[in-house]
Design an enzyme around this catalytic site. Structure first.
Site, mmCIF file in Angstrom:
data_model
loop_
_atom_site.group_PDB
_atom_site.id
_atom_site.type_symbol
_atom_site.label_atom_id
_atom_site.label_comp_id
_atom_site.label_asym_id
_atom_site.label_seq_id
_atom_site.Cartn_x
_atom_site.Cartn_y
_atom_site.Cartn_z
ATOM 1 N N GLU A 92 38.287 42.255 31.954
ATOM 2 C CA GLU A 92 38.674 41.148 32.852
ATOM 3 C C GLU A 92 37.518 40.186 33.013
ATOM 4 O O GLU A 92 36.387 40.640 33.098
ATOM 5 C CB GLU A 92 39.125 41.726 34.188
ATOM 6 C CG GLU A 92 40.444 42.414 34.010
ATOM 7 C CD GLU A 92 41.282 42.554 35.282
ATOM 8 O OE1 GLU A 92 41.033 41.845 36.264
ATOM 9 O OE2 GLU A 92 42.187 43.374 35.248
ATOM 10 N N HIS B 231 45.913 39.688 37.469
ATOM 11 C CA HIS B 231 45.606 40.788 38.415
ATOM 12 C C HIS B 231 46.061 40.429 39.841
ATOM 13 O O HIS B 231 45.257 40.382 40.772
ATOM 14 C CB HIS B 231 44.103 41.133 38.380
ATOM 15 C CG HIS B 231 43.822 42.530 38.842
ATOM 16 N ND1 HIS B 231 42.776 43.290 38.370
ATOM 17 C CD2 HIS B 231 44.462 43.326 39.744
ATOM 18 C CE1 HIS B 231 42.771 44.469 38.961
ATOM 19 N NE2 HIS B 231 43.795 44.515 39.811
ATOM 20 N N ARG C 128 45.281 49.747 35.409
ATOM 21 C CA ARG C 128 43.982 49.190 35.063
ATOM 22 C C ARG C 128 43.990 48.904 33.571
ATOM 23 O O ARG C 128 44.534 49.690 32.786
ATOM 24 C CB ARG C 128 42.850 50.171 35.393
ATOM 25 C CG ARG C 128 42.465 50.245 36.866
ATOM 26 C CD ARG C 128 41.795 48.958 37.348
ATOM 27 N NE ARG C 128 41.342 49.029 38.727
ATOM 28 C CZ ARG C 128 42.042 48.591 39.769
ATOM 29 N NH1 ARG C 128 43.251 48.074 39.593
ATOM 30 N NH2 ARG C 128 41.540 48.650 40.984
HETATM 31 C C1 DGY Z 1 43.756 47.614 43.775
HETATM 32 O O1 DGY Z 1 43.902 47.655 45.016
HETATM 33 O O2 DGY Z 1 43.211 48.512 43.149
HETATM 34 C C2 DGY Z 1 44.292 46.408 43.069
HETATM 35 O O3 DGY Z 1 44.131 46.503 41.701
HETATM 36 C C3 DGY Z 1 43.658 45.124 43.584
HETATM 37 O O4 DGY Z 1 44.169 44.816 44.785
#
Ligand code: DGY
Length: 324
Positions: A270, A288, A241
């Site tokens: 983001e 992402h 993240r």
């Molecule tokens: C998640 O699943 O957390 C990814 O970042 C998005 O698919």
């Protein structure tokens, strides 16, 4: 019970994966636009009264939103993602709402593969080389162009030895790398070298890959107090993240030559990466997409729907998140 469900955005394979909701006779309302729903729009929807929500990681679900569920009708939220840092779990607990996510091998493998794609592309300068070819700049073999870094025999440091971290590590074995990991505690059955201190891992690694969830504890895990510990030749990769790193401080470290490269699929704010990162040649940013494979997307949809149908039937959601 026939329930009302709001889906905050069309997801891939919806026709296929939503069948159990239709079969159960639930009423499904879908946000009609192919973009993230705005805060105002979701508040208006919540006021209409729903029993279940299917949310995406672009939807911030917090106390300020949940108060719009005036009659307390909302019972279950299925988040279409493994990460659920977009949802305030304490607020959901207070409102007696159950929350589930979509952890599965398909997503984990897909993210691990992508982490490697990013690491390899950055290390072997693929974006630059591709651009070079597109510009018709290649004039014949030259031993001096796009010289990258070696991986064989180098140390990969993994911060967060969960499922994805483990899958990234296994792939590193194939590349003949040494593997070390940092985790809150050693993971049973994992034989890679354990580092109890993140600082030690950062100082010894040639490549550092982040695989921790975003929590209060991991926010800005990588920041100026530890960026100076990295090897100057080290490459940092973030498919976890965005806020796990302090992007501004990573930018400064790159500019100062304290680290050699940064590959990231996720950003602090983001969809906008710190603008300086966009201008750097030793930075590779992607939108992402680490879990964007057909298999992963389909499974995520199936799980989100399963969590909704089970939760709405009064059963335990199969992927109920911790703490609920
Ligand atoms: C998640 O699943 O957390 C990814 O970042 C998005 O698919």
């Amino acid at each position: 019970m026939v329930a009302r469900i709001f889906v905050t955005r069309m997801i891939p394979f919806w026709e296929e994966v939503s069948k159990p909701l239709v079969d159960a006779g639930h009423e499904v309302v879908m946000y009609p636009n192919h973009k993230p729903i705005t805060r105002e729009e979701i508040e208006i929807e919540i006021e209409k009264g729903y029993d279940g929500l299917l949310t995406l990681l672009t939807d911030k679900i917090d106390e300020g939103l949940l108060v719009h569920d005036k009659s307390g009708q909302l019972k279950v939220i299925a988040n279409y993602a493994v990460g659920y840092d977009n949802i305030d779990i304490e607020a959901c607990k207070k409102h007696n709402i159950k929350v589930a996510n979509t952890p599965c091998d398909e997503v984990n493998e897909s993210v691990a593969e992508f982490t490697w794609s990013l690491m390899l592309a950055l290390t072997r300068r693929l974006p630059e080389a591709g651009e070079f070819m597109r510009n018709a700049a290649y004039r014949g073999w030259d031993p001096d162009i796009f010289v990258g870094r070696d991986m064989m025999g180098k140390t990969l440091g993994i911060a967060g030895m969960g499922r994805i971290g483990g899958m990234v590590a296994r792939r590193a074995e194939g590349f003949g790398m040494r593997i070390e990991y940092y985790n809150r505690k050693p993971v049973e059955g994992v034989n890679y070298e354990y580092k109890a201190r993140l600082e030690e891992l950062l100082a010894q690694s040639d490549f550092v890959s982040l695989h921790v969830p975003l929590t209060a504890e991991t926010r800005h895990l990588i920041n100026k107090t530890n960026l100076h510990l990295f090897k100057k030749t080290a490459v940092l990769v973030n498919t976890a993240r965005g806020p796990v790193v302090d992007e501004v401080e990573v930018g400064e470290a790159l500019r100062a030559g304290m680290i050699a490269g940064y590959g990231a699929d996720v950003f602090e704010n983001e969809p906008d990466p710190h603008p300086e990162l966009l201008l750097m040649e030793n930075v590779l940013l992607t939108p992402h997409i680490a879990s964007a494979t057909e298999g992963a997307r389909k499974k995520m949809g199936e799980l989100a729907v399963l969590n909704l149908t089970e939760g709405l039937a009064g059963k335990e959601m199969p992927n109920l998140v911790r703490g609920l």
